[in-house]
Write an enzyme that holds these catalytic residues in place. Structure first.
Site, PDB file in Angstrom:
ATOM      1  N   ARG A  69     -98.162  -6.845 -63.851  1.00 14.33           N
ATOM      2  CA  ARG A  69     -97.339  -6.641 -65.038  1.00 14.33           C
ATOM      3  C   ARG A  69     -96.009  -6.021 -64.614  1.00 14.33           C
ATOM      4  NH1 ARG A  69     -98.676  -2.817 -67.657  1.00 14.33           N
ATOM      5  NH2 ARG A  69    -100.532  -2.025 -66.652  1.00 14.33           N
ATOM      6  N   TYR A 197     -98.228 -14.845 -64.057  1.00 16.14           N
ATOM      7  CA  TYR A 197     -99.308 -13.906 -63.719  1.00 16.14           C
ATOM      8  C   TYR A 197     -99.996 -13.409 -64.997  1.00 16.14           C
ATOM      9  CZ  TYR A 197    -101.739  -9.616 -62.944  1.00 16.14           C
ATOM     10  OH  TYR A 197    -102.715  -8.663 -62.975  1.00 16.14           O
ATOM     11  N   LYS A 206    -102.415  -7.599 -73.487  1.00 15.95           N
ATOM     12  CA  LYS A 206    -101.597  -6.388 -73.644  1.00 15.95           C
ATOM     13  C   LYS A 206    -100.514  -6.597 -74.713  1.00 15.95           C
ATOM     14  CE  LYS A 206    -103.691  -4.442 -70.154  1.00 15.95           C
ATOM     15  NZ  LYS A 206    -104.690  -3.398 -70.374  1.00 15.95           N
ATOM     16  N   HIS A 226    -106.101   1.390 -75.871  1.00 14.48           N
ATOM     17  CA  HIS A 226    -106.423   0.908 -74.524  1.00 14.48           C
ATOM     18  C   HIS A 226    -107.733   1.583 -74.083  1.00 14.48           C
ATOM     19  CE1 HIS A 226    -104.728   0.389 -70.136  1.00 14.48           C
ATOM     20  NE2 HIS A 226    -105.595  -0.536 -70.442  1.00 14.48           N
ATOM     21  N   SER A 248    -104.955   3.731 -65.080  1.00 19.86           N
ATOM     22  CA  SER A 248    -105.517   2.811 -64.090  1.00 19.86           C
ATOM     23  C   SER A 248    -106.038   3.603 -62.883  1.00 19.86           C
ATOM     24  CB  SER A 248    -104.470   1.796 -63.659  1.00 19.86           C
ATOM     25  OG  SER A 248    -103.368   2.471 -63.124  1.00 19.86           O
ATOM     26  N   CYS A 250    -109.083   4.728 -62.475  1.00 12.63           N
ATOM     27  CA  CYS A 250    -110.044   5.778 -62.817  1.00 12.63           C
ATOM     28  C   CYS A 250    -111.438   5.200 -63.065  1.00 12.63           C
ATOM     29  CB  CYS A 250    -109.595   6.548 -64.054  1.00 12.63           C
ATOM     30  SG  CYS A 250    -108.214   7.658 -63.757  1.00 12.63           S
ATOM     31  N   ASP A 275    -111.630  -2.916 -72.034  1.00 14.79           N
ATOM     32  CA  ASP A 275    -110.188  -2.644 -71.938  1.00 14.79           C
ATOM     33  C   ASP A 275    -109.530  -2.248 -73.260  1.00 14.79           C
ATOM     34  OD1 ASP A 275    -107.892  -2.487 -70.250  1.00 14.79           O
ATOM     35  OD2 ASP A 275    -107.183  -4.409 -71.003  1.00 14.79           O
ATOM     36  N   ARG A 367    -107.584 -10.578 -59.305  1.00 14.83           N
ATOM     37  CA  ARG A 367    -108.362 -10.442 -60.543  1.00 14.83           C
ATOM     38  C   ARG A 367    -109.455 -11.478 -60.684  1.00 14.83           C
ATOM     39  NH1 ARG A 367    -106.540  -6.375 -64.431  1.00 14.83           N
ATOM     40  NH2 ARG A 367    -104.779  -5.430 -63.398  1.00 14.83           N
ATOM     41  N   ASN A 494    -122.163   9.429 -63.858  1.00 15.97           N
ATOM     42  CA  ASN A 494    -121.339   9.830 -65.010  1.00 15.97           C
ATOM     43  C   ASN A 494    -122.150   9.771 -66.307  1.00 15.97           C
ATOM     44  OD1 ASN A 494    -119.195  10.314 -63.342  1.00 15.97           O
ATOM     45  ND2 ASN A 494    -118.308   8.264 -63.593  1.00 15.97           N
TER      46      ASN A 494
HETATM   47  C1  OXD Z   1    -104.188  -2.895 -67.091  1.00 16.29           C
HETATM   48  C2  OXD Z   1    -105.130  -4.029 -67.160  1.00 16.29           C
HETATM   49  O1  OXD Z   1    -103.206  -2.972 -66.341  1.00 16.29           O
HETATM   50  O2  OXD Z   1    -106.121  -3.908 -67.890  1.00 16.29           O
HETATM   51  O3  OXD Z   1    -104.414  -1.912 -67.796  1.00 16.29           O
HETATM   52  O4  OXD Z   1    -104.885  -5.043 -66.508  1.00 16.29           O
HETATM   53 MN    MN Z   2    -106.020  -2.250 -69.169  1.00 17.47          MN
END
Ligand code: OXD
Ligand code: MN
Length: 585
Positions: A69, A197, A206, A226, A248, A250, A275, A367, A494
């Site tokens: 992005r 992309y 997004k 998000h 991102s 995490c 997401d 991806r 977790n």
């Molecule tokens: C991001 C994705 O960048 O989910 O948050 O691709």
């Molecule tokens: Mn994302």
């Protein structure tokens, strides 16, 4: 395909602008998608992978200048600059339309224009919204077919008079200097040019589900966030749902598909989304959520049976891989996958690769695009029209020292303050200095489609409208000791923290009141089977006042940087002052 006059009028304009040779409506049928896959294979746009080992799977390589992005080329174009706010790039709509129309002019000449009617959210759901994306890329069509609901069934829901988000994409020359990802929230319009992309061109994700979605949510009284959505089932078969937002790197997708540790027999985690979460006030006055997407667009490197077996299983069929490495047997590979490193493969740029070269075989942002329905732990409520009831909202970040393992906000406004100050320390995985704190409010920094101050105000306002509010928590899996070792094991473990969170929501467990919020008592975190010293757990659950007084200073700087037009709600400053007072007491 449709009698909708608004669609027809827009298409007429777009055909004049783009001058395609041919127009193909995407009907959503498998036969049509299969035909497009065959064309893409014949032109080299897709590589068909080993169909015995990876049935229905394909590989795509993007241009080397087009792998992520592009936040610096992403714009929110509102009539008034202040409505886009200090966290977004802005240009006046008329100026931007002029610029873009020149770039799009006849850009489909000699090409096919694909018309993709798509829906964000389950069919028949009151949450759902429709978009129509025009594209000159088969890769985009095939990815949209995985990530969203597409085709005739969507047009049937749109009807003769329904509204839709107008989405225009053109690959053009993939020229990074003329690349634009532009949103016109006041016109329900998204325009993307000079990229091919995923994140820049799958406009449902997004661009629509977060940027336009957050704007619509503010106008219409709901929230586009998000966040992953997961259901935690206990041995009695009761399922509680939580949403969670992380910057991102995490482990958001890993948490969404977590496999419980052995010490928790009978517990299960069900994935609703990895997401994005659209949340609305439900019939009981609580907050209910749907995942508007139909697939996962996940980062491949680091995905293994150890880190996320469920994600890996999801990608074993009907998946499009982008910028991963191609093995000699027609399968794929990326750094961090199980098993041996291949002695030879073709890297993401299409060149011969051997391990001794010292380069990455897969791009770090390579991806997989995989259908959510294939996920072994997909929730039975994934398609539920009314969504799932949310008990807790979790914010998180990667903090070596500052944040305890987990704490609970005192109330909604305090939780909103915690979300607004969310931060992560940069890792070696990203360009730039390591260990620098980047503030990423609600993990929405690049995705808020309007003024950040108004966005915070919308959060505060929702708190007054939702009668059964979720509790808000903050977690940090990344605390390190003085020798630099991680203090908490993370991954499946977790669940031990998720379980405390759900117990808090159920009123089953006490907590200690601290300067930051309610912290777990060490005895209430089940550490059975974990090799963790009691002192370590105590430290993970402690507040370092000195670190936090410094944090207050940093938060003030952050607020001052982005509250340039006085639109941050007073409630956030009250929370900041209250935190400082508690720390100074
Ligand atoms: C991001 C994705 O960048 O989910 O948050 O691709
Ligand atoms: Mn994302």
């Amino acid at each position: 395909m449709t009698n909708n006059a608004k669609v027809k009028a827009w298409l007429d304009d777009m055909v004049k602008l783009l001058a395609p040779e041919k127009i193909v409506w995407i009907d959503g049928s498998e036969a049509q998608l299969e035909e497009l896959r065959a064309i893409a294979v014949s032109t080299g746009e897709l590589i068909k992978l080993n169909q015995e080992k990876l049935p229905g799977c394909y590989l795509h390589r993007t241009a080397q200048n087009d792998v992520a992005r592009v936040e610096d080329r992403t714009f929110i174009c509102t009539t008034k600059k202040e409505d886009a706010g200090p966290m977004n790039n802005w240009m006046a709509p008329s100026e931007m339309y002029d610029k873009l129309y020149k770039l799009y002019d006849k850009s489909y000449a000699g090409k096919t224009m694909y018309v993709i009617p798509y829906m964000m959210g389950p069919l028949g759901s009151p949450f759902s919204k429709i978009g129509i994306e025009l594209t000159d890329s088969i890769y985009v069509v095939l990815n949209m077919a995985i990530m969203t609901r597409i085709g005739e069934k969507v047009l049937a829901e749109l009807g003769d008079d329904g509204d839709f988000v107008k989405c225009l994409h053109a690959c053009k020359d993939v020229n990074p200097d003329e690349r634009y990802i532009v949103h016109f929230p006041e016109d329900n319009t998204i325009m993307s040019v000079n990229s091919a992309y995923g994140g820049n061109v799958l406009l449902g994700k997004k661009c629509f589900a977060l940027r336009i979605g957050s704007y619509l949510g503010m106008k219409e009284g709901w929230m586009a966030e998000h966040m992953l959505i997961l259901g935690l089932e206990n041995p009695q078969g009761e399922v509680k749902y939580v949403c969670a937002a992380f910057p991102s790197a995490c482990g958001k997708t890993n948490l969404a598909m977590l496999i419980p540790p052995e010490a928790f027999p009978g517990y299960k985690v069900w994935t609703v989304g990895d997401d994005i979460s659209w949340m609305k006030i439900g019939p009981d006055g609580g907050l209910w959520a749907v995942n508007p997407e139909a697939g996962f667009f996940g980062v491949a490197p680091g995905t293994s049976t150890k880190t996320n077996k469920n994600a890996l299983m999801t990608t074993m069929s009907n998946t499009i891989f982008t910028n991963v490495a191609l093995c000699d047997d027609g399968t794929v590979w990326w750094e961090g996958m199980d098993g041996d490193v291949p002695s030879h493969c073709i890297d993401w740029t299409g060149k011969e690769w051997t391990p001794d070269m010292g380069t990455k075989a897969a791009h770090p942002n390579s991806r997989f695009t995989a259908p959510a329905a294939q996920c072994p732990c997909i929730s039975s409520e994934f398609e539920a029209a009314g969504g799932v009831p949310i008990s807790a909202i979790i914010f998180g970040g990667r903090r070596e020292k500052a944040a305890p393992l987990c704490y609970e906000a005192f109330d909604w406004n305090h939780g909103t303050f915690i979300g607004s100050t969310m931060a992560s320390e940069t890792t070696a995985a990203a360009a730039g200095a390591v260990g620098v704190v980047r503030r990423d409010p609600m993990a929405m920094r690049p995705f808020i489609g309007y003024n950040v101050g108004d966005y915070f105000q919308h959060w505060i306002d929702m708190g007054g409208k939702v009668s059964k509010l979720p509790k808000i928590f903050h977690v940090n899996w990344f605390r390190k000791d003085d020798e630099g070792h991680f203090m908490w094991p993370g991954f499946g473990d977790n669940l031990r923290v998720l379980n405390w969170i759900v117990d808090r929501c159920e009123g089953k467990v006490d907590a200690k009141e601290t300067e930051l919020g309610y912290l777990p008592y060490a005895k209430d975190i089940n550490v059975e089977g974990l090799d963790i010293a009691p002192e370590t757990l105590e430290e993970l659950l402690s507040v370092d006042k000195e670190v936090w007084l410094n944090e207050v200073k940093l938060i003030k700087e952050f607020y001052a940087q982005f509250d340039t037009d006085g639109r941050f709600p007073k409630e956030l400053y009250d929370q900041l002052a209250a935190l400082e007072a508690r720390l100074n007491k």
